[in-house]
Design an enzyme around this catalytic site. Structure first.
Site, PDB file in Angstrom:
ATOM      1  N   LYS A   1       0.839  -1.207   0.000  1.00  0.00           N
ATOM      2  CA  LYS A   1       0.000   0.000   0.000  1.00  0.00           C
ATOM      3  C   LYS A   1       0.870   1.251   0.000  1.00  0.00           C
ATOM      4  CE  LYS A   1      -3.760  -2.501   2.188  1.00  0.00           C
ATOM      5  NZ  LYS A   1      -4.345  -2.996   3.427  1.00  0.00           N
TER       6      LYS A   1
ATOM      7  N   GLN B   1      -4.160  -1.622   9.657  1.00  0.00           N
ATOM      8  CA  GLN B   1      -4.127  -2.950   9.032  1.00  0.00           C
ATOM      9  C   GLN B   1      -4.733  -3.992   9.983  1.00  0.00           C
ATOM     10  OE1 GLN B   1      -3.021  -3.619   5.826  1.00  0.00           O
ATOM     11  NE2 GLN B   1      -3.773  -5.697   6.175  1.00  0.00           N
TER      12      GLN B   1
ATOM     13  N   ASP C   1     -11.073   3.141   4.659  1.00  0.00           N
ATOM     14  CA  ASP C   1     -11.530   1.749   4.529  1.00  0.00           C
ATOM     15  C   ASP C   1     -13.058   1.679   4.490  1.00  0.00           C
ATOM     16  OD1 ASP C   1      -9.630  -0.237   4.218  1.00  0.00           O
ATOM     17  OD2 ASP C   1      -9.081  -0.287   6.340  1.00  0.00           O
TER      18      ASP C   1
END
Ligand code: NDP
Length: 297
Positions: free
Chosen positions: A52, A96, A119
């Protein structure tokens, strides 16, 4: 002739479009920033985060990475999030997952400023999605929707079966596909481990999305002739390779290909799209936070 969708190619075209959006933000003095927070020593989580960060660098997003010791108290993670929430250089925050057992995932996701929740897991953003006014569509479901669009598969009027009801894939994807808007209007059935006669459901569907985390769960006997098959699953199965495993999806690709009209491979299908849509949400977040209208691909 079955069409195998190339997720890498579609993701590249989205990333190219995002570079243009980032340039136009740059002309107004704004560089989007994404903070990744890692509290894990799991090698795959480490790999995902570094990919990422690399993606950010490639498209011109400012990547900030924070690592927290896996044994640190949850408060340390929460205070890091609080700092990132107020940092004007950070437009998006990604923690994460999974987190260590002593950390309450729900509390962590709720601690992220909803405007920086790229997210799309914060309850405020989940609510907006369900209401049909999404702010940040969760990356994997959004990637699936974009793949369908790129393949000219319009969910409008189609029977779609989603296998899996997780908060990160199945549930938000169901919401995207049945919304009364472009890219939606499907009739959606969501299946899970308690579903009776899964094959009866999948074999009646125009679109099957497999997101169960079970290798080769779906084969040609469970699909209608001409179906569109999107495989979200990523499963490591033992194999005689250097790493001792290989990645496989939830769909038996070779067998399903014999009946499907359109199908995604694993790897190279949904995975690259998930990564591209994270960049997309970060660019969108920068625009929203600076009150700049940005064209998005
Ligand atoms: P979860 O484990 O959170 O959810 C799995 C879902 O599948 C659950 O709803 C479960 O049912 C259902 N399920 C499990 N077994 C069966 C079965 N035999 N029949 C029907 N339904 C079943 O997984 P995630 O949603 O997080 O991920 C799913 C898969 O997608 C994984 O392989 C994951 O690695 C992959 N993934 C890939 C991404 C990408 O970018 N390509 C991103 C995110 C995930 P129940 O609710 O009853 O337990």
């Amino acid at each position: 002739m079955t069409r195998v969708l190339d997720g890498n190619a579609v993701a590249t075209s989205i990333r190219d479009g995002l570079s243009t959006s980032i340039d136009s933000l740059g002309e107004q003095g704004v560089t989007p920033g994404l903070a990744t927070v890692l509290m894990s020593d799991d090698p795959s989580s480490e790999t995902y985060v570094s990919m990422k960060q690399r993606d950010c660098e490639e498209v011109g997003i400012n990547g900030i990475h924070v690592e927290i010791d896996v044994e640190a108290p949850a408060e340390e993670l929460l205070s890091t999030i609080a700092e990132l929430n107020t940092d004007p250089a950070v437009n998006g925050i990604l923690v994460q997952l999974p987190l260590p057992d002593h950390v309450d995932k729900r509390a962590v996701l709720q601690a992220i400023d909803p405007m920086k929740d790229v997210d799309g897991f914060h309850p405020e953003n989940v609510g907006l999605l369900v209401a049909g006014e999404p702010r940040y569509k969760p990356c994997t479901p959004h990637g699936v929707q974009k793949l369908l669009e790129a393949a000219d598969v319009d969910p409008d009027g189609a029977d779609a079966v989603i296998v899996g009801r997780s908060d990160i894939v199945g549930k938000p994807l169901a919401n995207l596909l049945f919304q009364k808007q472009q890219g939606g209007n499907a009739t959606v059935t969501v299946c899970h481990s308690h579903t009776d006669d899964l094959a009866a459901k999948t074999s009646a569907a125009d679109i099957v999305v497999a997101a169960a985390g079970v290798p080769n769960l779906i084969d040609e006997t469970m699909l209608a002739e001409g179906a569109t098959v999107i495989d979200v699953g990523v499963n490591a199965v033992d194999a005689d390779t250097e790493k001792g495993y290989r990645l496989t999806g939830d769909v038996d690709f070779e067998r399903a290909k014999s009946v499907a009209d359109v199908i995604t491979p694993v790897p190279g299908g949904v995975g690259p799209m998930t990564r591209a849509m994270l960049l997309y949400n970060t660019v969108k977040a920068a625009g929203l936070q600076h009150d700049i209208s940005v064209d998005l691909p």
